[in-house]
Enzyme design. Structure first.
Site, PDB file in Angstrom:
ATOM      1  N   GLY A  11      -0.615   1.613  -0.383  1.00  0.00           N
ATOM      2  CA  GLY A  11      -0.213   1.860   0.920  1.00  0.00           C
ATOM      3  C   GLY A  11      -0.561   3.522   1.563  1.00  0.00           C
ATOM      4  O   GLY A  11      -1.151   3.818   0.278  1.00  0.00           O
ATOM      5  N   ASN A  33       2.214  -5.450  -3.452  1.00  0.00           N
ATOM      6  CA  ASN A  33       2.214  -7.329  -3.502  1.00  0.00           C
ATOM      7  C   ASN A  33       1.183  -6.820  -1.685  1.00  0.00           C
ATOM      8  O   ASN A  33       1.095  -8.191  -1.440  1.00  0.00           O
ATOM      9  CB  ASN A  33       3.425  -7.868  -2.413  1.00  0.00           C
ATOM     10  N   GLY A  37      -0.301  -3.033   1.928  1.00  0.00           N
ATOM     11  CA  GLY A  37      -0.660  -1.989   1.401  1.00  0.00           C
ATOM     12  C   GLY A  37      -2.740  -2.930   1.890  1.00  0.00           C
ATOM     13  O   GLY A  37      -2.376  -3.832   2.336  1.00  0.00           O
ATOM     14  N   ALA A 115      11.487   6.627  -2.622  1.00  0.00           N
ATOM     15  CA  ALA A 115      10.676   7.105  -1.478  1.00  0.00           C
ATOM     16  C   ALA A 115      12.324   7.286  -0.284  1.00  0.00           C
ATOM     17  O   ALA A 115      12.325   5.893   0.491  1.00  0.00           O
ATOM     18  CB  ALA A 115       9.151   6.633  -1.418  1.00  0.00           C
ATOM     19  N   TYR A 146      15.774  -1.459   8.555  1.00  0.00           N
ATOM     20  CA  TYR A 146      14.868  -0.378   7.173  1.00  0.00           C
ATOM     21  C   TYR A 146      15.560   0.649   7.272  1.00  0.00           C
ATOM     22  O   TYR A 146      15.631   1.092   6.371  1.00  0.00           O
ATOM     23  CB  TYR A 146      13.930   0.280   7.938  1.00  0.00           C
ATOM     24  N   LYS A 150      17.096   1.849   3.377  1.00  0.00           N
ATOM     25  CA  LYS A 150      16.507   2.847   2.441  1.00  0.00           C
ATOM     26  C   LYS A 150      18.540   3.535   2.202  1.00  0.00           C
ATOM     27  O   LYS A 150      18.580   4.513   1.194  1.00  0.00           O
ATOM     28  CB  LYS A 150      16.422   3.890   3.447  1.00  0.00           C
TER      29      LYS A 150
END
Length: 328
Positions: A11, A33, A37, A115, A146, A150
């Protein structure tokens, strides 16, 4: 030679991290995977003896042979188009993927950096955002897959740190840009540049008064590298505090590209943050870090990269599922 596993390596951010750790003399094991990316981001590293690539989904069991010193977990969709299209995979890589990699780090005695993102703050009621702010997140809104992935990722990582004594680091990444971004992934900077290059009007969602703070990728990578090698286990904001409204930013892109498009306005997506600016006092204090690359300098480099793309890449349309994301 120290060995590092970087997930999400093909990515945008992951590929730049691969470059940095190769430069620093590490043996880099890259894993991706390829759901978002692209191998072209790391193909220049394939001939190197200290680089290896594994096509693998970290939401499944992860095995790495031999010693391992560090893990950097950057595997996750990171744009609205991606996590609206693949919401379940987004949740799984933040939960199951993180759990698998924490288990690997524990078994290898490796230090792990995850991250995280400024999205853990949601649509913030505190400005600028500091690490001790808990956020304002809608867990069942379209961005929740999302944001909550996170937030869970941070909680799981801190649990491994406190319960197992695992060496962990948490970086909260604010808007970052630079070469290797996907041109049509729905994020504001590549969206604006892509529209300008195609001669289209620039689309601003909302009235343009919402703000963002853009950090050039080299500055971000430097902050991540310093955090990994620090002794600090709690979350740290890494980003550029130079704030700009989206409306002003659109005009800046028009000036940069030398085009004469208009700016058109559309309805603001559900739960879209109105303000986004990092407080980087902690990063300055514990990492002696702050961004060095000005927005003007970084945008020029990024624009030259996008101009070099082929016509097929320029006009490629990602699957855009924004309709479900707009307020009704």
């Amino acid at each position: 030679m120290k060995r590092v596993l970087i997930t999400g390596a093909a990515g945008f951010l992951g590929s730049h991290l691969c470059d940095r750790f190769i430069k620093e003399g590490y043996h880099v094991m890259a894993m991706d995977n390829l759901i978002t990316g692209d191998l072209k981001n790391i193909e220049h590293l394939f001939p190197l003896s200290n680089f290896e690539f594994y096509n693998h989904d970290v939401s499944n069991f992860v095995h790495v042979s031999g010693d391992l010193d560090f893990i950097l977990h950057f595997a996750s969709p990171a744009s609205p188009i991606d996590y609206l299209k693949i919401p379940i995979q987004t949740l799984k890589v933040g939960s199951l993927g993180t759990h698998n990699l924490l288990g690997l780090a524990k078994s290898k005695g490796a230090r792990m950096l995850i991250a995280s993102t400024s999205e853990v703050y949601g649509d913030p009621e505190v400005h600028p955002q500091k690490e001790d702010y808990w956020g304002n997140v809608n867990p069942v809104g379209p961005r929740g897959v999302y944001d909550e992935a996170k937030r869970f990722q941070e909680a799981m990582t801190m649990a491994y740190h406190t319960y197992h004594g695992l060496e962990t680091r948490i970086v909260r990444i604010f808007n970052t840009y630079g070469p290797r971004m996907r041109l049509n992934d729905g994020r504001v900077l590549p969206a604006f540049i892509g529209q300008a290059l195609r001669g289209e009007d620039l689309t601003v969602f909302g009235d343009g008064s919402q703000t963002r703070s853009f950090c050039y990728v080299d500055d971000l990578v430097e902050g991540i590298y310093r955090l990994l090698h620090s002794d600090y286990a709690h979350p740290v904001n890494i980003g550029n505090p130079n704030e700009i409204t989206i409306g002003e930013f659109a005009e800046e892109i028009i000036k940069l590209t030398g085009t004469d498009q208009k700016v058109i306005y559309k309805e603001l997506p559900t739960d879209d943050p109105k303000k986004r600016q990092p407080d980087i006092s902690l990063a300055k204090d514990i990492l002696d870090w702050e961004p060095k690359v000005s927005r003007a300098e970084g945008l020029k480099i990024t624009y030259e990269y996008f101009k070099s793309l082929s016509e097929s890449e320029l006009y490629k349309k990602e699957h855009n599922n924004f309709e479900q994301y707009i307020k009704k």
